[in-house]
Write an enzyme that holds these catalytic residues in place. Structure first.
Site, PDB file in Angstrom:
ATOM      1  N   ARG A  79       0.864  -1.258  -0.056  1.00  0.00           N
ATOM      2  CA  ARG A  79      -0.013   0.147   0.131  1.00  0.00           C
ATOM      3  C   ARG A  79       0.832   1.353   0.060  1.00  0.00           C
ATOM      4  O   ARG A  79       0.531   2.342  -0.576  1.00  0.00           O
ATOM      5  CB  ARG A  79      -1.236   0.076   1.191  1.00  0.00           C
ATOM      6  CG  ARG A  79      -2.128  -0.837   0.892  1.00  0.00           C
ATOM      7  CD  ARG A  79      -2.959  -0.968   1.938  1.00  0.00           C
ATOM      8  NE  ARG A  79      -4.218  -1.428   1.734  1.00  0.00           N
ATOM      9  CZ  ARG A  79      -5.310  -1.719   2.729  1.00  0.00           C
ATOM     10  NH1 ARG A  79      -5.308  -1.250   4.015  1.00  0.00           N
ATOM     11  NH2 ARG A  79      -6.405  -2.021   2.373  1.00  0.00           N
ATOM     12  N   LYS A 241     -17.218 -17.375   3.990  1.00  0.00           N
ATOM     13  CA  LYS A 241     -18.800 -17.161   4.215  1.00  0.00           C
ATOM     14  C   LYS A 241     -19.604 -16.677   3.115  1.00  0.00           C
ATOM     15  O   LYS A 241     -19.215 -15.516   2.705  1.00  0.00           O
ATOM     16  CB  LYS A 241     -19.002 -16.370   5.497  1.00  0.00           C
ATOM     17  CG  LYS A 241     -18.526 -16.921   6.587  1.00  0.00           C
ATOM     18  CD  LYS A 241     -18.770 -16.282   8.009  1.00  0.00           C
ATOM     19  CE  LYS A 241     -18.471 -16.847   9.504  1.00  0.00           C
ATOM     20  NZ  LYS A 241     -18.680 -15.865  10.215  1.00  0.00           N
ATOM     21  N   GLY A 398      -9.756  -8.523   0.975  1.00  0.00           N
ATOM     22  CA  GLY A 398      -9.312  -9.397   1.853  1.00  0.00           C
ATOM     23  C   GLY A 398      -7.875 -10.382   1.405  1.00  0.00           C
ATOM     24  O   GLY A 398      -7.031  -9.929   1.489  1.00  0.00           O
ATOM     25  N   GLY A 421     -12.268  -4.000   2.042  1.00  0.00           N
ATOM     26  CA  GLY A 421     -13.673  -3.953   2.333  1.00  0.00           C
ATOM     27  C   GLY A 421     -14.136  -3.000   1.192  1.00  0.00           C
ATOM     28  O   GLY A 421     -15.280  -2.965   0.806  1.00  0.00           O
TER      29      GLY A 421
END
Ligand code: 3PG
Ligand code: MG
Length: 444
Positions: A79, A241, A398, A421
């Site tokens: 980053r 999930k 993620g 996100g």
């Protein structure tokens, strides 16, 4: 990563010229990005660095230096490296650059482990040795003094914005105190665009604002992949999930030609189809939702591919005995931990028929070999196609980038987003507060 490879990308981000003329600091006729919006109607109109006259000006630059730390040092500087060009360009143009970021979630008070101080030398390194001053507060006396002392071309980094409660509260007074430090605002933190926090939202409304180069690149590549892609377009959605990715799947159904589902998520779908998934991670309470998604896909003729064979083991544990089974032969006492080789080969073949791939989430428990092999194999196939010029591949969110690094192919994808996100929320079709604020600023 091959930034230039995305020839299909629309030119994007045209700044409104009329608005540019009306504003102080915004000289005429410098807007580089002219043509795309009318064509696609999909890109936000934002100002860019080309629209700002920064020489001699104090420019607040919001970046995302929320990097993993180990022993007081960044353990992955991606980053930092990716925002360095924006900071460098501003400094070379004679701006007095004031860098803003958060790190972690210190919840509105100073926490030693979350100080940005160790990131100043890391940023210096990323900037090829350009000096970075550090202020031990973000709106206090030290920030004011450091900002006031900056000369043209110099760079300063302020302390973690989340040490102040006003940051996450999107507090107007905190934003005003930040705005008082500079004259122009550049947002280069796409990875924070889903947060309505003071430095990404309120601040953009207080100063003439523009998107930085990383923000531009993120938007260009994401738009070229999802809004105006070369088709067929495939989305690969993995991870643990379904519940965290329901909205994502709903939005993708309307936009893509093929959805590949892997990881723990796939188990929920397999169970919903009535298959035995043993002791696998699965959200059985979402069976109805999973069946609904499958039915909607069917009605739209969007193909959803689920695993046809899987790798199972008694537990998720390094070195544990693993075996491959057909999807209708999962033992009751076993866990599904990866896709099997037949599925990996099928996915590689189906991706070869596509021209664009959006990748979010791993296909198996890739951190624990041998359950990385499905992700590795499909990632390598996508990388080979990309290198051959046959596929535009965009990945983000993620664990995804870590999984592609693990597979050794991160550099071969067309584009890797720095966002977690924010990448997900963008794919979900949500309005990102940081982008909305920049759009408003561009029209002001
Ligand atoms: C991220 O890494 O997702 C961004 O830096 C935002 O951080 P947050 O999830 O703590 O808001
Ligand atoms: Mg996050």
């Amino acid at each position: 990563m091959r930034e230039g490879a995305s020839a299909a990308a629309p030119a994007l981000l045209r700044a409104g010229e009329r608005a540019a003329k009306e504003r102080q600091h915004l000289p005429e006729g410098r807007s580089r990005l002219r043509d795309a919006n009318e064509k696609t109607g999909t890109m936000p109109e934002l100002r860019t660095l080309d629209d700002l006259d920064v020489r001699g000006k104090r420019v607040l630059v919001r970046v995302d230096l929320n990097v993993p730390m180990k022993d007081g040092k960044p353990s992955d500087t991606t980053r930092i490296d990716r925002v360095a060009p924006t900071i460098d360009e501003l400094a070379r143009k004679g701006a007095r650059v004031i860098v803003l970021s958060h790190l972690g979630r210190p919840k509105g008070k100073p926490v030693a482990g979350y100080s940005l101080a160790p990131l100043a030398p890391a940023l210096e390194k990323s900037l090829g040795g350009r000096k970075v001053a550090f202020a031990r507060d973000s709106v206090g006396p030290e920030a004011r003094a450091v900002a006031a002392k900056l000369e043209d071309g110099q760079v300063a980094l302020l302390e973690n914005l989340r040490f102040e409660p006003g940051e996450e509260a999107n507090d107007a007074r905190f934003a005003k105190a930040l705005a008082a430090l500079g004259e122009l605002y550049v947002d280069d933190a796409f990875a924070c665009a889903h947060r309505a926090h003071a430095s990404v939202e309120a601040l953009a409304r207080l100063l003439p604002a523009a998107a930085g180069r990383l923000m531009e690149a993120e938007l260009r590549h994401l738009a070229s992949a999802l809004e105006a892609p070369a088709r067929p377009l495939a989305a690969l959605v993995g991870g643990a999930k379904v519940s965290t990715k329901l909205e994502l799947l709903g939005n993708l159904l309307a936009k893509v030609d093929l959805i590949i589902i892997g990881g723990g998520m796939a188990n929920t779908f397999l169970a919903a189809e009535g298959r035995e998934v043993g002791r696998s991670l699965a959200e059985h309470e979402l069976s109805g939702t999973a069946r609904d998604i499958l039915a909607r896909a069917n009605a739209r003729k969007t193909t959803i591919l689920l695993p046809r064979d899987v790798v199972v083991a008694a537990r998720l544990e390094p070195g544990i005995a693993a075996r491959m089974v057909a999807i209708d032969a999962v033992p009751k006492d076993a866990m599904i931990l990866d896709i099997g080789p037949a599925t990996a080969a099928l996915l590689a073949a189906r991706i070869a028929d596509c021209r664009t791939l959006i990748w979010n989430g791993p296909l198996g428990a890739f951190e624990t070999p041998p359950f990385d092999s499905g992700t590795n194999e499909v990632a390598r196939a996508a990388a080979r196609l990309t290198k051959a010029g046959k596929l535009v591949s965009v990945a983000g969110g993620g664990d995804t980038v870590a999984a592609l690094h693990h597979a050794g192919v991160a550099q071969d994808f067309t584009y890797l987003s720095t966002a977690g996100g924010a990448f997900l929320e963008w794919l979900e079709g949500k309005t990102l507060p940081g982008l909305a604020a920049l759009e408003v600023a561009a029209k002001a």
